[in-house]
Write a protein that holds these residues in place. Sequence first.
Motif, mmCIF file in Angstrom:
data_model
loop_
_atom_site.group_PDB
_atom_site.id
_atom_site.type_symbol
_atom_site.label_atom_id
_atom_site.label_comp_id
_atom_site.label_asym_id
_atom_site.label_seq_id
_atom_site.Cartn_x
_atom_site.Cartn_y
_atom_site.Cartn_z
ATOM 1 N N MET A 75 105.642 -10.525 -29.387
ATOM 2 C CA MET A 75 104.928 -9.769 -30.442
ATOM 3 C C MET A 75 104.004 -10.514 -30.913
ATOM 4 O O MET A 75 104.006 -11.645 -31.383
ATOM 5 C CB MET A 75 106.302 -9.301 -31.543
ATOM 6 N N LEU A 101 100.975 -9.815 -34.078
ATOM 7 C CA LEU A 101 100.391 -9.261 -35.368
ATOM 8 C C LEU A 101 98.960 -9.544 -35.398
ATOM 9 O O LEU A 101 98.596 -10.714 -35.291
ATOM 10 C CB LEU A 101 101.182 -9.486 -36.534
ATOM 11 N N ARG A 140 102.574 -0.689 -32.699
ATOM 12 C CA ARG A 140 103.290 -0.048 -33.827
ATOM 13 C C ARG A 140 102.146 0.021 -34.832
ATOM 14 O O ARG A 140 101.438 -1.040 -35.401
ATOM 15 C CB ARG A 140 104.107 -1.328 -34.306
ATOM 16 N N TYR A 179 101.092 0.995 -38.684
ATOM 17 C CA TYR A 179 101.712 1.318 -40.013
ATOM 18 C C TYR A 179 100.568 1.775 -40.861
ATOM 19 O O TYR A 179 99.457 1.111 -40.942
ATOM 20 C CB TYR A 179 102.149 -0.065 -40.814
#
Length: 73
Positions: free
Chosen positions: A6, A8, A27, A29
């Motif tokens: 993963m 970020l 993903r 947000y």
Amino acid sequence: MPGGDMLLGGADLAENFLALDLVDELRLYIHPVLIGRGTQLFRPSDATVDLRLVETRVFGNEVVLLRYERAVP
């Protein structure tokens, strides 16, 4: 993604990884804040990735999670 990595990052990192076809899951947000200007997450390009929405979640602070996975051909 079991056993996967993963990472970020922001719009520039996402754009580079999408262009290199290194994205299996995305993903996002969404924070309900208007800042007037910012970096566009998906800039027009020749690269396309077919994604399908697999999860949505609304948190108590009104942040929304949109989770996408690569669509099966």
